[in-house]
Motif scaffolding. Structure first.
Motif, PDB file in Angstrom:
ATOM      1  N   TYR A  23      18.356  -8.467  25.546  1.00 21.82           N
ATOM      2  CA  TYR A  23      18.987  -7.332  26.287  1.00 21.82           C
ATOM      3  C   TYR A  23      20.067  -6.791  25.394  1.00 21.82           C
ATOM      4  CZ  TYR A  23      21.517  -4.950  29.946  1.00 21.82           C
ATOM      5  OH  TYR A  23      22.125  -3.827  30.580  1.00 21.82           O
ATOM      6  N   LYS A  24      20.681  -7.337  24.617  1.00 22.86           N
ATOM      7  CA  LYS A  24      21.865  -6.825  23.810  1.00 22.86           C
ATOM      8  C   LYS A  24      21.293  -6.553  22.622  1.00 22.86           C
ATOM      9  CE  LYS A  24      25.268  -9.577  26.137  1.00 22.86           C
ATOM     10  NZ  LYS A  24      26.209 -10.742  26.184  1.00 22.86           N
ATOM     11  N   GLY A  25      20.058  -6.854  22.128  1.00 18.02           N
ATOM     12  CA  GLY A  25      19.613  -6.713  20.497  1.00 18.02           C
ATOM     13  C   GLY A  25      20.476  -7.626  19.631  1.00 18.02           C
ATOM     14  N   ASP A  26      20.694  -8.712  20.177  1.00 16.43           N
ATOM     15  CA  ASP A  26      21.319  -9.663  19.357  1.00 16.43           C
ATOM     16  C   ASP A  26      20.173 -10.684  18.592  1.00 16.43           C
ATOM     17  OD1 ASP A  26      22.814 -11.760  18.241  1.00 16.43           O
ATOM     18  OD2 ASP A  26      24.183 -11.758  19.679  1.00 16.43           O
ATOM     19  N   ALA A  27      19.897 -10.099  17.396  1.00 13.75           N
ATOM     20  CA  ALA A  27      18.834 -10.944  16.621  1.00 13.75           C
ATOM     21  C   ALA A  27      19.288 -12.300  16.201  1.00 13.75           C
ATOM     22  CB  ALA A  27      18.185 -10.155  15.567  1.00 13.75           C
ATOM     23  N   ALA A  28      20.405 -12.600  16.164  1.00  9.69           N
ATOM     24  CA  ALA A  28      20.846 -13.919  15.766  1.00  9.69           C
ATOM     25  C   ALA A  28      20.864 -14.721  16.895  1.00  9.69           C
ATOM     26  CB  ALA A  28      22.455 -13.847  14.982  1.00  9.69           C
ATOM     27  N   LEU A  29      21.420 -14.457  17.898  1.00  6.64           N
ATOM     28  CA  LEU A  29      21.378 -15.043  19.269  1.00  6.64           C
ATOM     29  C   LEU A  29      20.028 -15.508  19.470  1.00  6.64           C
ATOM     30  CD1 LEU A  29      22.697 -16.546  21.704  1.00  6.64           C
ATOM     31  CD2 LEU A  29      22.763 -14.443  22.658  1.00  6.64           C
ATOM     32  N   LEU A  30      19.232 -14.305  19.343  1.00  5.33           N
ATOM     33  CA  LEU A  30      17.662 -14.403  19.908  1.00  5.33           C
ATOM     34  C   LEU A  30      17.111 -15.777  18.999  1.00  5.33           C
ATOM     35  CD1 LEU A  30      15.406 -13.354  21.724  1.00  5.33           C
ATOM     36  CD2 LEU A  30      15.170 -11.786  20.241  1.00  5.33           C
ATOM     37  N   GLU A  31      17.264 -15.479  17.624  1.00  4.55           N
ATOM     38  CA  GLU A  31      16.800 -16.582  16.720  1.00  4.55           C
ATOM     39  C   GLU A  31      17.087 -17.630  16.754  1.00  4.55           C
ATOM     40  OE1 GLU A  31      16.450 -16.823  11.625  1.00  4.55           O
ATOM     41  OE2 GLU A  31      18.228 -15.666  12.508  1.00  4.55           O
ATOM     42  N   LYS A  32      18.274 -18.287  17.436  1.00  3.03           N
ATOM     43  CA  LYS A  32      18.643 -19.550  17.661  1.00  3.03           C
ATOM     44  C   LYS A  32      17.828 -20.233  18.965  1.00  3.03           C
ATOM     45  CE  LYS A  32      23.459 -18.764  16.179  1.00  3.03           C
ATOM     46  NZ  LYS A  32      25.097 -18.582  16.868  1.00  3.03           N
ATOM     47  N   THR A  33      17.130 -19.423  19.848  1.00  2.00           N
ATOM     48  CA  THR A  33      16.274 -19.879  20.734  1.00  2.00           C
ATOM     49  C   THR A  33      15.019 -20.177  20.486  1.00  2.00           C
ATOM     50  OG1 THR A  33      15.404 -17.516  21.614  1.00  2.00           O
ATOM     51  CG2 THR A  33      17.540 -18.282  22.265  1.00  2.00           C
ATOM     52  N   PHE A  34      14.480 -20.104  19.067  1.00  2.00           N
ATOM     53  CA  PHE A  34      13.114 -20.090  18.582  1.00  2.00           C
ATOM     54  C   PHE A  34      13.031 -21.176  17.406  1.00  2.00           C
ATOM     55  CE2 PHE A  34      12.534 -16.149  20.606  1.00  2.00           C
ATOM     56  CZ  PHE A  34      11.170 -16.035  20.811  1.00  2.00           C
ATOM     57  N   HIS A  35      11.749 -21.852  17.448  1.00  3.17           N
ATOM     58  CA  HIS A  35      11.532 -22.749  16.185  1.00  3.17           C
ATOM     59  C   HIS A  35      11.318 -21.586  15.004  1.00  3.17           C
ATOM     60  CE1 HIS A  35       9.511 -25.124  13.569  1.00  3.17           C
ATOM     61  NE2 HIS A  35      10.241 -26.306  13.692  1.00  3.17           N
ATOM     62  N   PRO A  36      11.771 -21.739  13.912  1.00  4.83           N
ATOM     63  CA  PRO A  36      11.532 -21.140  12.818  1.00  4.83           C
ATOM     64  C   PRO A  36      10.104 -20.753  12.571  1.00  4.83           C
ATOM     65  CG  PRO A  36      12.974 -22.672  11.842  1.00  4.83           C
ATOM     66  CD  PRO A  36      12.491 -23.070  13.405  1.00  4.83           C
ATOM     67  N   LYS A  37       9.198 -21.512  12.877  1.00  2.00           N
ATOM     68  CA  LYS A  37       7.686 -21.295  12.760  1.00  2.00           C
ATOM     69  C   LYS A  37       6.868 -20.695  14.030  1.00  2.00           C
ATOM     70  CE  LYS A  37       7.217 -24.506   8.890  1.00  2.00           C
ATOM     71  NZ  LYS A  37       6.669 -25.505   8.409  1.00  2.00           N
ATOM     72  N   ALA A  38       7.822 -20.562  14.943  1.00  3.12           N
ATOM     73  CA  ALA A  38       7.423 -19.788  16.405  1.00  3.12           C
ATOM     74  C   ALA A  38       6.350 -18.494  16.017  1.00  3.12           C
ATOM     75  CB  ALA A  38       8.526 -19.619  17.302  1.00  3.12           C
ATOM     76  N   LEU A  39       5.204 -18.535  16.662  1.00  3.33           N
ATOM     77  CA  LEU A  39       4.542 -17.155  17.154  1.00  3.33           C
ATOM     78  C   LEU A  39       4.679 -16.460  18.156  1.00  3.33           C
ATOM     79  CD1 LEU A  39       1.171 -18.547  15.482  1.00  3.33           C
ATOM     80  CD2 LEU A  39       2.979 -17.332  14.052  1.00  3.33           C
ATOM     81  N   ILE A  40       4.719 -15.187  18.045  1.00  3.35           N
ATOM     82  CA  ILE A  40       4.653 -14.208  19.133  1.00  3.35           C
ATOM     83  C   ILE A  40       3.340 -13.502  19.319  1.00  3.35           C
ATOM     84  CG2 ILE A  40       5.816 -12.339  20.438  1.00  3.35           C
ATOM     85  CD1 ILE A  40       7.729 -14.834  17.851  1.00  3.35           C
ATOM     86  N   VAL A  41       2.744 -13.790  20.460  1.00  2.74           N
ATOM     87  CA  VAL A  41       1.278 -13.407  20.436  1.00  2.74           C
ATOM     88  C   VAL A  41       0.978 -13.062  21.897  1.00  2.74           C
ATOM     89  CG1 VAL A  41      -0.974 -14.289  20.534  1.00  2.74           C
ATOM     90  CG2 VAL A  41       0.845 -15.187  18.850  1.00  2.74           C
ATOM     91  N   GLY A  42       0.319 -11.867  22.096  1.00  2.00           N
ATOM     92  CA  GLY A  42      -0.091 -11.404  23.458  1.00  2.00           C
ATOM     93  C   GLY A  42      -0.906 -10.014  23.239  1.00  2.00           C
ATOM     94  N   ASP A  43      -0.548  -9.084  24.328  1.00  2.00           N
ATOM     95  CA  ASP A  43      -1.217  -7.864  24.214  1.00  2.00           C
ATOM     96  C   ASP A  43      -0.140  -6.866  24.861  1.00  2.00           C
ATOM     97  OD1 ASP A  43      -2.362  -7.117  27.170  1.00  2.00           O
ATOM     98  OD2 ASP A  43      -2.545  -9.290  26.827  1.00  2.00           O
ATOM     99  N   ILE A  44      -0.159  -5.772  24.451  1.00  2.00           N
ATOM    100  CA  ILE A  44       0.732  -4.796  25.013  1.00  2.00           C
ATOM    101  C   ILE A  44      -0.228  -3.579  25.494  1.00  2.00           C
ATOM    102  CG2 ILE A  44       2.669  -3.174  24.534  1.00  2.00           C
ATOM    103  CD1 ILE A  44       3.573  -5.064  22.875  1.00  2.00           C
ATOM    104  N   LYS A  45      -0.318  -3.356  26.852  1.00  2.00           N
ATOM    105  CA  LYS A  45      -1.416  -2.345  27.299  1.00  2.00           C
ATOM    106  C   LYS A  45      -2.534  -2.473  26.581  1.00  2.00           C
ATOM    107  CE  LYS A  45       2.168   1.010  28.700  1.00  2.00           C
ATOM    108  NZ  LYS A  45       2.884   2.063  28.707  1.00  2.00           N
ATOM    109  N   GLY A  46      -3.302  -3.763  26.547  1.00  2.00           N
ATOM    110  CA  GLY A  46      -4.573  -3.915  25.987  1.00  2.00           C
ATOM    111  C   GLY A  46      -4.641  -4.003  24.252  1.00  2.00           C
TER     112      GLY A  46
END
Length: 124
Positions: A23-46
């Motif tokens: 929401y705040k665009g705080d990449a440093a805060l966001l990074e702390k929630t993930f494991h460094p090797k996490a993947l982000i996968v899916g689909d956006i409008k197909g």
């Protein structure tokens, strides 16, 4: 407090940091929630979406945040399932005229809960 309640409270706090990072665009805060090797996968409008954590965070850093754009905070946890040191959370992340649903896989790594995988899709 039993183990489930403790884990659920810790995971909920982690997901709230995840939401606030987005929401705040705080990449440093966001990074702390993930494991460094996490993947982000899916689909956006197909369209297939596949990014490393670093690629995902670069995208967050390079855009205006929902907060900067005056969007209302409408993110929510829909469900949470915890089994021992693993969990799956289904969350709703409506931002930028998208209606994202994320399925977050979480695990205890080095003594703390982190997101190890993010599956996302946009629903009309």
């Amino acid at each position: 407090m039993d183990n489930f309640s403790t884990s659920a409270a810790l995971i909920t706090a982690l997901i709230m940091n995840y939401f606030n990072g987005i929401y705040k665009g705080d990449a440093a805060l966001l990074e702390k929630t993930f494991h460094p090797k996490a993947l982000i996968v899916g689909d956006i409008k197909g369209v297939p979406y596949f990014k490393t954590l670093d690629q995902y965070l670069e995208g967050v850093k390079s855009r205006k945040s929902p907060q900067e754009l005056g969007e209302k905070f409408n993110m929510e946890i829909i469900s949470l399932e915890v089994i021992n040191n693993t969990a799956v959370a289904k969350v709703k992340v409506p931002i930028f005229d998208y209606n994202y649903y994320d399925q977050l896989s979480l695990a205890v790594v080095d003594g703390k809960w982190v997101i190890v995988n993010k599956l996302l899709t946009h629903v009309n």
